[in-house]
Design an enzyme around this catalytic site. Structure first.
Site, PDB file in Angstrom:
ATOM      1  N   GLY A  55      -2.735  -5.109   7.550  1.00  0.00           N
ATOM      2  CA  GLY A  55      -2.996  -5.886   6.354  1.00  0.00           C
ATOM      3  C   GLY A  55      -2.731  -5.055   5.110  1.00  0.00           C
ATOM      4  N   SER A  56      -2.420  -5.722   4.010  1.00  0.00           N
ATOM      5  CA  SER A  56      -2.287  -5.007   2.735  1.00  0.00           C
ATOM      6  C   SER A  56      -3.682  -4.722   2.183  1.00  0.00           C
ATOM      7  CB  SER A  56      -1.477  -5.846   1.750  1.00  0.00           C
ATOM      8  OG  SER A  56      -0.139  -5.926   2.166  1.00  0.00           O
ATOM      9  N   GLY A  57      -3.731  -3.911   1.136  1.00  0.00           N
ATOM     10  CA  GLY A  57      -5.014  -3.571   0.531  1.00  0.00           C
ATOM     11  C   GLY A  57      -5.483  -2.180   0.909  1.00  0.00           C
ATOM     12  N   HIS A  58      -4.685  -1.475   1.764  1.00  0.00           N
ATOM     13  CA  HIS A  58      -5.047  -0.115   2.193  1.00  0.00           C
ATOM     14  C   HIS A  58      -4.115   0.927   1.580  1.00  0.00           C
ATOM     15  CE1 HIS A  58      -7.535  -2.215   4.991  1.00  0.00           C
ATOM     16  NE2 HIS A  58      -6.515  -2.669   5.700  1.00  0.00           N
ATOM     17  N   LYS A 112      -3.417  -0.068  14.397  1.00  0.00           N
ATOM     18  CA  LYS A 112      -4.856   0.151  14.229  1.00  0.00           C
ATOM     19  C   LYS A 112      -5.599  -0.865  15.088  1.00  0.00           C
ATOM     20  CE  LYS A 112      -5.080  -0.092   9.585  1.00  0.00           C
ATOM     21  NZ  LYS A 112      -3.742  -0.705   9.378  1.00  0.00           N
ATOM     22  N   ASP A 163      -4.314  -7.288  14.628  1.00  0.00           N
ATOM     23  CA  ASP A 163      -3.195  -6.339  14.661  1.00  0.00           C
ATOM     24  C   ASP A 163      -2.680  -6.170  16.084  1.00  0.00           C
ATOM     25  OD1 ASP A 163      -4.964  -5.611  12.252  1.00  0.00           O
ATOM     26  OD2 ASP A 163      -3.115  -4.524  11.823  1.00  0.00           O
ATOM     27  N   HIS A 222     -12.173  -3.193   5.430  1.00  0.00           N
ATOM     28  CA  HIS A 222     -11.807  -4.574   5.112  1.00  0.00           C
ATOM     29  C   HIS A 222     -12.899  -5.296   4.345  1.00  0.00           C
ATOM     30  CE1 HIS A 222      -9.246  -3.498   8.532  1.00  0.00           C
ATOM     31  NE2 HIS A 222      -8.343  -4.146   7.843  1.00  0.00           N
TER      32      HIS A 222
END
Lengths: 205, 332
Positions: free
Chosen positions: B53-56, B104, B109, B218
């Site tokens: 996911g994006s945001g990391h 991950k 995922d 998250h």
């Protein structure tokens, strides 16, 4: 169930997911990562576009296309899970232009099997299976009374299963990271599964 | 909550356009939503792909380049990428020697990467997978989805990327990544939740005098909530959790990552690192290399994670080889 009814069902799911996106997101914020409503809404918006851009002869084609679109647009766990459920259901219906309630019930069962195989969840794990499993059982039991009655029974059973997730401790998915803190919250996945069966009951009525 | 966005729905795509503008040395495909090293695929070299996911950020796109990842596929915010994306990235870096996926350990995922690996296999690409599950806050039991992948992912990607650069086989690259994961343990705490662009609100509310202990990346709540304590106590909590889960014998060599979750200033991260370094020293653990900064983030979450990764001479040598990516570069 024919192609038109399958389309009406999927459209009803899309409308329901759009109007309940906020609720799904709130439930997910409590024990997950706040994106369940957003993701399903994105997926079903893409499904509507995909269904509008083609014509379908059989309910199986409609549902396979629905599942394929969900897998390629949603991401996360819900994309593969809902995508596989719709694909397995669509494939099980084969190439018939209409299917009866018993055949549709067998298709729903195939969808449930796909979800359980992919996610590894059993009833009681606080997942979508807790709504899906009783819904399929109720549908099969009422299939002799016709599609509308079976769909109604399935939706009611899904609602009961969904509510029963609240006291459970999650053993699968992101909510399981919270351990005991997941107790006391209704599962977002079971809630969206209830929306799917409620939409089926509405479309078939 | 105020954010630098145009439209919450298009944050990921517009950020990718920014990465493309900032890093002409990378190939960014806005349509397929993948970031690829410009010289990929390289004939005979194992391709290394990660995503999530994006945001990391900078994980994973910021780690694409020579010495590390060949491609990254960012999903929507906190949502794993879809199989089509992962397949596109896999095909873009397949130089005939196979491709290694760094995944991950999250349900979504794992499912999406498995589907993509199957599709790639159908097209004749040999895919190996390294599963990263270093977060010791989650008990590794049949009652959970297993431990989460967090800070150790960076070390896995650096070491596996270094080995791939030498022409090693896909199996060897995956095995080195798995060895890093085996030796890695992470633990995180948060002082405030993060704000996802699409939702606009916080995942949880935290009173001024409390902290979430054992959080993931998250925005989900942690394992428990406690009264806020001085940094030295929080550092001790993290060191105890990490060494408790994966005990290290005296004299062990480690790579230590003191990672910010996105909303904590570097001055506090360094303060924490000082505490952690002293505690590890007291435990007889040798810090061979360290990284302090925001590498595996959770949007604007105020918080920090500690990763301690046991290494041998071989892994340390691979860590030290040159790397040239947007977020990690040395030796070049």
């Amino acid at each position: 169930m024919d192609a038109a009814l399958a389309r009406a069902w999927v459209s009803a799911v899309a409308a329901s997911v759009a109007s309940q996106a906020e609720l799904l997101t709130q439930l997910d914020a409590a024990i997950g990562d706040s994106d369940h409503g957003v993701n399903l809404n994105r997926g079903f918006t893409a499904v509507l576009a995909a269904l509008d851009s083609a014509s379908f002869e059989t309910p199986g084609e409609v549902l396979v296309r629905t599942g394929t679109t969900l897998v390629s647009k949603v991401g996360g766990a819900s994309g593969p899970l809902y995508g596989s459920a719709f694909r397995a259901l669509g494939k099980a219906l084969g190439s018939s232009s209409t299917v009866d309630a018993a055949a549709f019930g067998a298709g729903l069962r195939a969808g449930l099997d796909a979800v359980r195989k992919l996610g590894g969840a059993a009833p009681g794990d606080k997942t979508m299976v807790d709504a899906y499993e009783p819904a399929v059982a109720a549908f099969e039991k009422a299939a002799g009374d016709g599609l509308a009655a079976a769909a109604r029974a399935a939706a009611d059973a899904a609602a009961e299963g969904m509510r029963a997730t609240t006291p459970l401790q999650a053993r699968k998915g992101r909510a399981s990271y919270l351990g005991e803190r997941s107790v006391g919250h209704q599962d977002p996945g079971a809630t969206s599964t209830w929306l799917v069966f409620e939409a089926l009951a509405a479309a078939a009525a | 909550m105020k954010k630098f966005v145009n439209d919450p729905e298009s944050v990921v795509r517009e950020a990718l356009a920014g990465i493309a503008a900032a890093h002409p040395e990378l190939r960014v495909d806005l349509e397929k939503q993948i970031i690829v090293r410009s010289d990929a695929p390289r004939n005979g070299k194992v391709g290394l792909v990660s995503g999530g996911g994006s945001g990391h950020e900078p994980l994973h796109g910021g780690f694409v380049g020579p010495g590390m990842l060949d491609a990254a596929c960012p999903g929507e915010v906190f949502t794993s990428p879809v199989p089509d994306q992962i397949l596109a990235a896999t095909q873009a870096v397949d130089g005939g020697a196979g491709v290694v996926h760094v995944v991950k350990n999250y349900t979504g995922d794992v499912m999406n990467f498995e589907m993509a690996a199957e599709l790639a296999g159908d097209e004749g690409v040999e895919v190996h997978t390294v599963l990263v599950d270093d977060d010791v806050a989650v008990e590794d039991s049949t009652w959970t989805a297993g431990r989460r992948g967090t800070g150790a992912t960076l070390i896995v990607e650096k070491v596996a990327g270094a080995l791939a650069e030498t022409g090693a086989s896909a199996a060897a690259v995956a095995a080195a990544g798995a060895r890093v994961n085996e030796g890695g343990a992470s633990f995180a705490g948060a002082l405030a939740a993060c704000t996802t662009p699409a939702v606009g609100g916080c995942g949880f509310d935290l009173p001024d005098d409390e902290m979430e202990v054992g959080v993931g990346i998250h925005g989900e709540p942690g394992r428990r909530r406690e009264k806020l304590r001085p940094a030295r106590d929080i550092a001790a909590l993290a060191v105890d959790a990490v060494l408790g889960a994966k005990p290290l014998s005296a004299g062990s060599e480690t790579i230590v990552l003191l990672n910010g979750l996105g909303g904590t200033p570097l001055i506090e991260l360094y303060l924490l690192y000082g505490e952690v370094a002293a505690l590890l020293d007291k435990a007889g653990v040798r810090i061979a290399r360290n990284l302090v900064g925001n590498y595996v983030t959770s949007l604007d979450m105020a918080g920090a994670s500690l990763t301690v990764c046991k290494v041998d001479a071989e892994l340390l040598r691979l860590w030290d080889t040159p790397v040239r990516t947007p977020a990690l570069r040395w030796g070049v």
